[in-house]
Design an enzyme around this catalytic site. Structure first.
Site, PDB file in Angstrom:
ATOM      1  N   SER A 244      -6.645   2.959   4.208  1.00  0.00           N
ATOM      2  CA  SER A 244      -5.890   2.274   3.157  1.00  0.00           C
ATOM      3  C   SER A 244      -6.809   1.512   2.208  1.00  0.00           C
ATOM      4  O   SER A 244      -6.513   0.390   1.779  1.00  0.00           O
ATOM      5  CB  SER A 244      -4.855   1.318   3.768  1.00  0.00           C
ATOM      6  OG  SER A 244      -3.894   0.930   2.829  1.00  0.00           O
TER       7      SER A 244
ATOM      8  N   LYS B 151       0.019   3.762  -2.626  1.00  0.00           N
ATOM      9  CA  LYS B 151      -1.040   4.767  -2.459  1.00  0.00           C
ATOM     10  C   LYS B 151      -0.476   6.165  -2.191  1.00  0.00           C
ATOM     11  O   LYS B 151      -1.196   7.153  -2.351  1.00  0.00           O
ATOM     12  CB  LYS B 151      -1.978   4.341  -1.326  1.00  0.00           C
ATOM     13  CG  LYS B 151      -2.757   3.048  -1.608  1.00  0.00           C
ATOM     14  CD  LYS B 151      -3.739   2.749  -0.480  1.00  0.00           C
ATOM     15  CE  LYS B 151      -4.577   1.517  -0.774  1.00  0.00           C
ATOM     16  NZ  LYS B 151      -3.893   0.266  -0.452  1.00  0.00           N
TER      17      LYS B 151
ATOM     18  N   LYS C 199       2.211   6.724   5.389  1.00  0.00           N
ATOM     19  CA  LYS C 199       1.455   5.560   4.919  1.00  0.00           C
ATOM     20  C   LYS C 199       2.140   4.258   5.295  1.00  0.00           C
ATOM     21  O   LYS C 199       3.365   4.166   5.334  1.00  0.00           O
ATOM     22  CB  LYS C 199       1.305   5.642   3.392  1.00  0.00           C
ATOM     23  CG  LYS C 199       0.315   4.645   2.809  1.00  0.00           C
ATOM     24  CD  LYS C 199      -1.101   5.042   3.130  1.00  0.00           C
ATOM     25  CE  LYS C 199      -2.086   3.936   2.770  1.00  0.00           C
ATOM     26  NZ  LYS C 199      -1.994   2.759   3.669  1.00  0.00           N
TER      27      LYS C 199
ATOM     28  N   SER D 261       0.792  -1.236   0.000  1.00  0.00           N
ATOM     29  CA  SER D 261       0.000   0.000   0.000  1.00  0.00           C
ATOM     30  C   SER D 261       0.819   1.277   0.000  1.00  0.00           C
ATOM     31  O   SER D 261       0.246   2.375  -0.042  1.00  0.00           O
ATOM     32  CB  SER D 261      -0.948   0.004   1.204  1.00  0.00           C
ATOM     33  OG  SER D 261      -2.016  -0.891   0.998  1.00  0.00           O
TER      34      SER D 261
END
Length: 405
Positions: free
Chosen positions: A141, A77, A244, A74
């Site tokens: 997420s 992202k 993140k 992730s």
């Protein structure tokens, strides 16, 4: 080229400007800089790769296998949010704009409901505000939310991925490849800790508003139970406000974190840790190390940060020169008073000159001569070409200068 060398008095401070990496100064990779050249040795992070960077200067304070390619999970992202914020600033989309949920995005939501990857739990065909999707990506997420945002910005996931890879190339992320907007397995994709730090620094400089979302501790959506932010550092360190996490079984646990203490901001990257607890703990160790061992120091330049130099063939006989960015470097606290600077100016300067034109370089070094940072020296104002007699007279002066030195 004229070179001037000076020892400089220093004061604590912080600048703004996109940084030049410590690695360009020859800092060793795989370990923190050696004592007396940028830090204390002996730190080892329990992860496949790790990196610690000062966000003001861009200097790497610690690196461990920072160029090892690893699936992003992730962390992809972060690039998705970067492109979404670019689209917002360019007016292509708005925060209040409602966009439809495609079947592809909905299927990711269904997978999450069956115990699969994280999601915002979107329904096919419903229309969702862009800002809610941003929150769904930054906090929860949501893979489904990432897909909807990608389709809203580029028309399709495939077109968005092309933008991701093009933007990565523009940022100098030479060891990174993306295959989707969310980071789930599928296609060729990998990143490095160094590339993720580069992306994080870009986002912090160009889109500081993203921290409004990445710092939120809970995601509230419809009548679902509030989802806590996957970045557990937010709950244990008040300095932390982003960015993140990521996790895949084949990649391990990732965390790109940023924290601010006073005038300083750090970015840590931990990739491939064995557990969520470990990525949080090792990220905390990196941030503590950076704040405890290092400080930012501003070097002097000219008078009040400016220097006047002569100009030939110009409407004015001189021009003011200044660093393009705040002349700040990150050094160990024990060496805060030991930095020095070198000024190199193009000689002679001949009009016309544009405002912001590069005319030299300010090099900042430590006591051992290691280059810590190099900044362009640029003109503060434009200098148009002078009149006929000024140009003629300066042409004669330049001729004698070239003949006799």
């Amino acid at each position: 080229m004229v070179m001037l060398t000076a020892s400089v008095a220093t004061v604590l401070g912080a600048g703004t400007g996109f940084p030049v990496a410590w690695a360009q100064a020859g800092a060793p990779q795989g370990s923190p800089p050696a004592t007396g050249a940028g830090g204390e040795g002996g730190l080892e992070i329990q992860a496949r790769s790790a990196l610690l960077v000062d966000a003001t200067t861009g200097q790497e304070l610690f690196a461990q296998k920072a160029d090892e390619p690893i699936p992003p999970a992730s962390l992809a992202k972060i690039m998705t949010l970067d492109l979404v914020f670019h689209a917002l600033e360019q007016g292509q989309i708005t925060l209040d704009q409602e966009v439809p949920v495609s079947e592809a995005a909905w299927r990711l939501s269904v997978q999450a409901g069956l115990g699969g990857p994280s999601a915002m739990f979107l329904e096919v065909g419903e229309r969702v505000r862009i800002e809610d999707l941003i929150r769904g990506v930054a906090i929860a997420s949501g893979n489904d939310a990432s897909t909807v945002l990608a389709e809203a910005v580029a028309g399709s996931e495939e077109a968005f991925v092309q933008r991701m890879n093009q933007h990565a190339a523009e940022l100098g992320m030479k060891d990174s490849v993306f295959s989707n907007s969310h980071g789930l397995p599928g296609g060729e994709q990998h990143v490095t800790a160094r590339d993720m730090a580069r992306l994080a620094l870009h986002v912090l400089k160009e889109h500081p508003g993203i921290l409004k979302y990445t710092s939120m501790k809970y995601f509230e959506w419809k009548d679902f139970a509030a989802q806590p932010n996957y970045n557990r550092l937010l709950f244990r360190d008040p300095r932390v406000d982003g960015l993140k996490t990521g996790h895949l079984s084949e990649a391990g646990y990732h965390l790109v974190a940023t924290a601010r203490e006073g005038d300083r901001r750090l970015v840590s990257v931990v990739m491939g840790a064995a557990s969520d607890a470990l990525r949080v703990g090792e990220s905390q160790r990196l941030l503590d190390y950076g704040f405890q061992q290092f400080t930012n120091t501003r070097v002097a330049f000219g008078e009040n940060g400016r220097q006047v130099v002569p100009v030939f063939k110009g409407a004015q006989p001189q021009v003011t020169v200044q660093p393009a960015e705040d002349p700040v470097v990150t050094v160990p606290k024990t060496a805060a008073g030991e930095v020095r600077s070198r000024v190199e100016l193009k000689e002679p300067l001949v009009a016309p000159l544009e405002r912001g034109q590069r005319v030299g370089t300010l090099t900042i070094e430590d006591a051992g001569g290691r280059v810590l940072r190099q900044l362009p020296l640029v003109t503060a104002d434009a200098v148009p070409r002078g009149g006929f007699f000024r140009v003629l007279w300066d042409s004669v002066r330049l001729l004698f200068r070239n003949l006799f030195g």
